[in-house]
Design an enzyme around this catalytic site. Structure first.
Site, PDB file in Angstrom:
ATOM      1  N   GLY A   1     -16.568   9.988  13.004  1.00  0.00           N
ATOM      2  CA  GLY A   1     -16.599   9.311  11.714  1.00  0.00           C
ATOM      3  C   GLY A   1     -17.557  10.030  10.769  1.00  0.00           C
ATOM      4  O   GLY A   1     -17.264  10.224   9.584  1.00  0.00           O
ATOM      5  N   THR A   2     -18.686  10.454  11.315  1.00  0.00           N
ATOM      6  CA  THR A   2     -19.696  11.143  10.490  1.00  0.00           C
ATOM      7  C   THR A   2     -19.117  12.410   9.863  1.00  0.00           C
ATOM      8  O   THR A   2     -19.320  12.676   8.674  1.00  0.00           O
ATOM      9  CB  THR A   2     -20.921  11.492  11.365  1.00  0.00           C
ATOM     10  OG1 THR A   2     -21.450  10.276  11.889  1.00  0.00           O
ATOM     11  CG2 THR A   2     -21.988  12.232  10.574  1.00  0.00           C
TER      12      THR A   2
ATOM     13  N   ASN B   1     -22.380  -2.028   9.030  1.00  0.00           N
ATOM     14  CA  ASN B   1     -22.572  -1.976  10.477  1.00  0.00           C
ATOM     15  C   ASN B   1     -23.727  -2.840  10.975  1.00  0.00           C
ATOM     16  O   ASN B   1     -23.746  -3.251  12.122  1.00  0.00           O
ATOM     17  CB  ASN B   1     -22.790  -0.524  10.926  1.00  0.00           C
ATOM     18  CG  ASN B   1     -23.733   0.236  10.037  1.00  0.00           C
ATOM     19  OD1 ASN B   1     -23.544   0.301   8.831  1.00  0.00           O
ATOM     20  ND2 ASN B   1     -24.764   0.802  10.612  1.00  0.00           N
TER      21      ASN B   1
ATOM     22  N   GLN C   1     -16.395   0.445  10.563  1.00  0.00           N
ATOM     23  CA  GLN C   1     -16.607  -0.858  11.206  1.00  0.00           C
ATOM     24  C   GLN C   1     -15.438  -1.822  10.956  1.00  0.00           C
ATOM     25  O   GLN C   1     -15.365  -2.873  11.587  1.00  0.00           O
ATOM     26  CB  GLN C   1     -17.904  -1.506  10.703  1.00  0.00           C
ATOM     27  CG  GLN C   1     -19.160  -0.773  11.144  1.00  0.00           C
ATOM     28  CD  GLN C   1     -19.489  -0.956  12.630  1.00  0.00           C
ATOM     29  OE1 GLN C   1     -19.061  -1.911  13.267  1.00  0.00           O
ATOM     30  NE2 GLN C   1     -20.248  -0.030  13.177  1.00  0.00           N
TER      31      GLN C   1
ATOM     32  N   SER D   1     -13.221   5.694  12.967  1.00  0.00           N
ATOM     33  CA  SER D   1     -13.761   6.343  14.154  1.00  0.00           C
ATOM     34  C   SER D   1     -13.263   5.608  15.401  1.00  0.00           C
ATOM     35  O   SER D   1     -13.304   4.376  15.456  1.00  0.00           O
ATOM     36  CB  SER D   1     -15.286   6.307  14.083  1.00  0.00           C
ATOM     37  OG  SER D   1     -15.844   6.834  15.257  1.00  0.00           O
TER      38      SER D   1
ATOM     39  N   HIS E   1     -14.371   5.304  18.559  1.00  0.00           N
ATOM     40  CA  HIS E   1     -15.190   4.629  19.577  1.00  0.00           C
ATOM     41  C   HIS E   1     -15.640   3.229  19.176  1.00  0.00           C
ATOM     42  O   HIS E   1     -16.250   2.524  19.960  1.00  0.00           O
ATOM     43  CB  HIS E   1     -16.379   5.502  19.990  1.00  0.00           C
ATOM     44  CG  HIS E   1     -17.490   5.632  18.998  1.00  0.00           C
ATOM     45  ND1 HIS E   1     -18.672   4.946  19.140  1.00  0.00           N
ATOM     46  CD2 HIS E   1     -17.612   6.361  17.866  1.00  0.00           C
ATOM     47  CE1 HIS E   1     -19.486   5.278  18.142  1.00  0.00           C
ATOM     48  NE2 HIS E   1     -18.869   6.133  17.351  1.00  0.00           N
TER      49      HIS E   1
ATOM     50  N   CYS F   1     -28.439   4.349  15.340  1.00  0.00           N
ATOM     51  CA  CYS F   1     -29.131   5.574  14.940  1.00  0.00           C
ATOM     52  C   CYS F   1     -30.537   5.269  14.457  1.00  0.00           C
ATOM     53  O   CYS F   1     -31.418   6.110  14.537  1.00  0.00           O
ATOM     54  CB  CYS F   1     -28.363   6.271  13.817  1.00  0.00           C
ATOM     55  SG  CYS F   1     -26.625   5.966  13.853  1.00  0.00           S
TER      56      CYS F   1
END
Ligand code: PLP
Length: 386
Positions: free
Chosen positions: A73-74, A153, A181, A201, A203, A327
């Site tokens: 995603g990043t 998130n 999200q 993303s 995961h 993070c």
């Protein structure tokens, strides 16, 4: 491997579901061909990528030609922001975002500022909502890009994406949304919401880590980000993570197909956790919007104590939760999201994020509640602030 964890950190990541795992494994061991090659096992891999592209496209109301796979995603956020900013410099240098975005967005914007872009970081209200009218007033003739996350998130707040999309489209400004999200948890349609760029993303919805996707509306100027071979129609080079992409497609397909029922179950469990904790623990508050929030998110502040201490004690009981984004937890600074809501430092430090997922059970929720109440009491008994 460790004993089974009671896992309430589904916003950080999720377990790969069996169906996804089973769909992925043939592409690691049997159809392992390079999708750019011509023989059978390569064609099978190539076809599987195209099937995943259709699955992702169909879940968000896009065409397959508008979906590009990435390594996270990043990475997709970096591509969306950097490529669209640099390729539209001839039109202007102003970007609008919010001050509660994920660091993928915030740090990409900080990078762009070093290259002469001007970024407006919109504040949010006490529930974490970006005001569409404030956003409209922040638009300048030089504004080339608006980036507002679909749902947060940390606190789960859902933004008025359709309203913002309509404003951006009317002004001809590119609209990007970080929907990492949201996908799989909320119905998302890029066409009705007037979204130009969208990131997801795998995961976060029971797919594998290390694979994401960027939706680029046909006609939006977003040139190649990773240069090399001709993969992803020349816009994201590098031999494809075939198994990962297959896992992403399958995870998105399954999540979209069962959204109503599963989301309701998750929401009910989340609501039980919120109401029982708030009832049993004095001086505790819910962060974020009471209704406009992700179905699995419960972000709660406990006065007089540290969220990190609660997490450590929950961990000793075999329960995993978080104090903010994965993070930033571990960092001593209070979360930028909680500070943006106007929470004083002490309350921001005393926050815990419980994120409920498809595998959580009523018994697990009961265990969490039964453990967290005495943990808070014990920590408060030791706190110099009480
Ligand atoms: N955006 C949001 C809102 C997220 O929650 C995350 C992950 O925590 C990301 C972006 C980054 O996604 P990835 O972990 O795939 O790089």
């Amino acid at each position: 491997m460790s004993d089974k964890t009671i896992y309430f950190d589904n916003a950080a990541t999720t377990a790969v579901r069996d169906e996804v795992f089973n769909a992925m494994t043939p592409f690691l061991r049997e159809a392992y061909g390079n999708p750019s090659s011509l023989y059978k096992i390569a064609r099978e891999a190539k076809n599987a990528i195209e099937k995943a592209r259709e699955q992702v496209a169909s879940a968000i109301g896009a065409s397959p030609s508008e979906v590009f796979f990435t390594g996270s995603g990043t990475e997709a956020v970096n591509w969306a922001l950097l490529a669209s900013a640099f390729s539209n410099m001839d039109k202007g240098n102003h970007i609008i975002t919010s001050n509660i975005e994920h660091h993928a967005v915030l740090n990409s914007c900080a990078y762009l500022e070093k290259y002469g872009f001007e970024v407006t970081y919109l504040p949010v209200d006490e529930h974490g909502i970006v005001s569409a009218s404030k956003l409209e007033r922040a638009i300048k003739p030089e504004t080339i890009l608006i980036s507002i996350m679909y749902a947060n998130n940390e606190i789960g707040t859902i933004q008025p994406i359709a309203e913002i999309g309509a404003i951006a489209r009317e002004r001809g400004i590119i609209f990007h949304t970080d929907a990492v999200q949201a996908i799989g948890h909320l119905p998302v349609d890029v066409k009705t919401d007037n979204i130009d760029l969208l990131v997801l993303s795998a995961h976060k919805l029971h797919g594998p880590k290390g694979v994401g996707a960027l939706y680029i509306r046909n006609g939006v100027r977003t040139p190649a980000f990773i240069h090399g071979g001709g993969q992803e129609r020349g816009r994201r080079a590098g031999t494809e993570n075939v198994a990962g992409i297959v896992g992403l497609g399958e995870a998105v397909r399954l999540a979209s197909g069962e959204m109503g029922v599963k989301v309701e179950k998750i929401r009910k469990l989340r609501d039980k956790i919120i109401s029982e904790i708030l009832e049993k623990v004095p001086n505790s508050q819910l962060n974020g919007h009471p209704e406009k929030r992700l179905p699995g998110n419960a972000s709660i502040s406990f006065d007089f104590i540290e969220g990190e201490s609660i997490l450590l004690m929950l961990d000793m009981k075999g329960i995993a939760a978080s104090s903010g984004s994965a993070c930033t937890s571990g960092a001593l600074n209070p979360s930028h999201v909680l500070m943006a809501l106007g929470l004083p430092h002490e309350k921001a430090h005393g926050s815990v994020r419980i994120s409920v997922g498809r595998y959580n059970t009523e018994e697990e929720a009961d265990k969490l509640i039964a453990e967290i109440v005495p943990i808070v009491e014990k920590l408060r008994a030791m706190s110099p602030l009480c």
